[in-house]
Design a protein around this motif. Structure first.
Motif, PDB file in Angstrom:
ATOM      1  N   UNK A 168       0.841  -1.184   0.000  1.00 55.61           N
ATOM      2  CA  UNK A 168       0.000   0.000   0.000  1.00 55.61           C
ATOM      3  C   UNK A 168       0.878   1.236   0.000  1.00 55.61           C
ATOM      4  N   UNK A 169       0.364   2.316  -0.573  1.00 51.91           N
ATOM      5  CA  UNK A 169       1.118   3.565  -0.670  1.00 51.91           C
ATOM      6  C   UNK A 169       0.416   4.652   0.123  1.00 51.91           C
ATOM      7  N   UNK A 170       1.187   5.349   0.951  1.00 53.28           N
ATOM      8  CA  UNK A 170       0.675   6.499   1.699  1.00 53.28           C
ATOM      9  C   UNK A 170       0.469   7.634   0.697  1.00 53.28           C
ATOM     10  N   UNK A 171      -0.767   8.019   0.504  1.00 55.89           N
ATOM     11  CA  UNK A 171      -1.093   9.055  -0.485  1.00 55.89           C
ATOM     12  C   UNK A 171      -0.438  10.388  -0.165  1.00 55.89           C
ATOM     13  N   UNK A 172      -0.252  10.672   1.105  1.00 54.33           N
ATOM     14  CA  UNK A 172       0.322  11.959   1.511  1.00 54.33           C
ATOM     15  C   UNK A 172       1.824  12.046   1.248  1.00 54.33           C
ATOM     16  N   UNK A 173       2.549  10.942   1.455  1.00 54.09           N
ATOM     17  CA  UNK A 173       4.006  10.981   1.321  1.00 54.09           C
ATOM     18  C   UNK A 173       4.527  10.254   0.090  1.00 54.09           C
ATOM     19  N   UNK A 174       3.704   9.396  -0.504  1.00 59.35           N
ATOM     20  CA  UNK A 174       4.149   8.613  -1.653  1.00 59.35           C
ATOM     21  C   UNK A 174       4.961   7.388  -1.267  1.00 59.35           C
ATOM     22  N   UNK A 175       5.164   7.181   0.021  1.00 59.98           N
ATOM     23  CA  UNK A 175       5.931   6.025   0.481  1.00 59.98           C
ATOM     24  C   UNK A 175       5.090   4.747   0.341  1.00 59.98           C
ATOM     25  N   UNK A 176       5.730   3.694  -0.147  1.00 59.32           N
ATOM     26  CA  UNK A 176       5.063   2.396  -0.282  1.00 59.32           C
ATOM     27  C   UNK A 176       5.645   1.429   0.740  1.00 59.32           C
ATOM     28  N   UNK A 177       4.768   0.695   1.397  1.00 60.08           N
ATOM     29  CA  UNK A 177       5.182  -0.347   2.347  1.00 60.08           C
ATOM     30  C   UNK A 177       4.681  -1.685   1.821  1.00 60.08           C
ATOM     31  N   UNK A 178       5.533  -2.697   1.936  1.00 60.00           N
ATOM     32  CA  UNK A 178       5.186  -4.053   1.534  1.00 60.00           C
ATOM     33  C   UNK A 178       5.480  -4.983   2.699  1.00 60.00           C
ATOM     34  N   UNK A 179       4.516  -5.841   3.013  1.00 60.52           N
ATOM     35  CA  UNK A 179       4.676  -6.814   4.094  1.00 60.52           C
ATOM     36  C   UNK A 179       4.244  -8.185   3.601  1.00 60.52           C
ATOM     37  N   UNK A 180       4.766  -9.217   4.247  1.00 61.31           N
ATOM     38  CA  UNK A 180       4.420 -10.586   3.883  1.00 61.31           C
ATOM     39  C   UNK A 180       3.502 -11.214   4.925  1.00 61.31           C
ATOM     40  N   UNK A 181       2.584 -12.012   4.444  1.00 65.60           N
ATOM     41  CA  UNK A 181       1.684 -12.804   5.275  1.00 65.60           C
ATOM     42  C   UNK A 181       1.825 -14.250   4.832  1.00 65.60           C
ATOM     43  N   UNK A 182       1.404 -15.145   5.679  1.00 67.36           N
ATOM     44  CA  UNK A 182       1.172 -16.524   5.267  1.00 67.36           C
ATOM     45  C   UNK A 182      -0.285 -16.789   5.589  1.00 67.36           C
ATOM     46  N   UNK A 183      -1.061 -17.101   4.535  1.00 63.93           N
ATOM     47  CA  UNK A 183      -2.508 -17.270   4.646  1.00 63.93           C
ATOM     48  C   UNK A 183      -2.871 -18.681   4.202  1.00 63.93           C
TER      49      UNK A 183
END
Length: 139
Positions: free
Chosen positions: A104-119
């Motif tokens: 997901x990307x923070x609309x205010x800063x443009x920073x994108x964060x990526x995380x891993x899950x196991x589902x």
């Protein structure tokens, strides 16, 4: 003679009452599951811990190498909460669990964060988070 006939009739009635009802077996076999609808969500926050809407929210199954579409984000109900997996798309996940990359990307800063899950999903009754964060905080 009447006693034998009555005993036989009782015997037939008892054993006919004990016949199994046949359930339709799926590829997963027969199982009893609850009617509770389950979803796995992630919560996005800014650097102060305030819930935020993100743009470019994606869910990608690394194990099967395909983009997933788990449903609408719940941001309209609770700001910052997004659905990673739900019982609506349980068959997209394997029974033992898949590695899922969520971004997901923070609309205010443009920073994108990526995380891993196991589902896990598949032949399980409901989707479940085996591992992964409850929330993601932007810097």
């Amino acid at each position: 003679m009447h006693r034998n006939l009555i005993a036989l009739l009782i015997w037939v009635v008892l054993f006919s009452a004990c016949t199994k009802t046949h359930q339709k077996n799926s590829a997963c076999g027969t199982q009893v599951c609850s009617d509770i609808f389950t979803a796995v969500e992630v919560h996005f926050t800014d650097n102060t811990g305030k819930s935020i809407k993100v743009s470019n929210f994606t869910v990608f199954d690394v194990t099967s190498n395909k983009q997933l579409y788990p449903g609408l984000p719940t941001a309209n109900l609770l700001v910052g909460y997004y659905t990673v997996a739900s019982d609506s798309n349980i068959k997209d996940y394997s029974t033992d669990g898949d590695v899922i990359k969520v971004s997901g990307t923070d609309s205010a800063t443009g920073q994108t964060k990526t995380v891993n899950f196991k589902i896990s999903g598949g032949c399980n009754c409901h989707v479940a988070k085996i591992s992964g964060p409850d929330s993601v905080a932007f810097d």
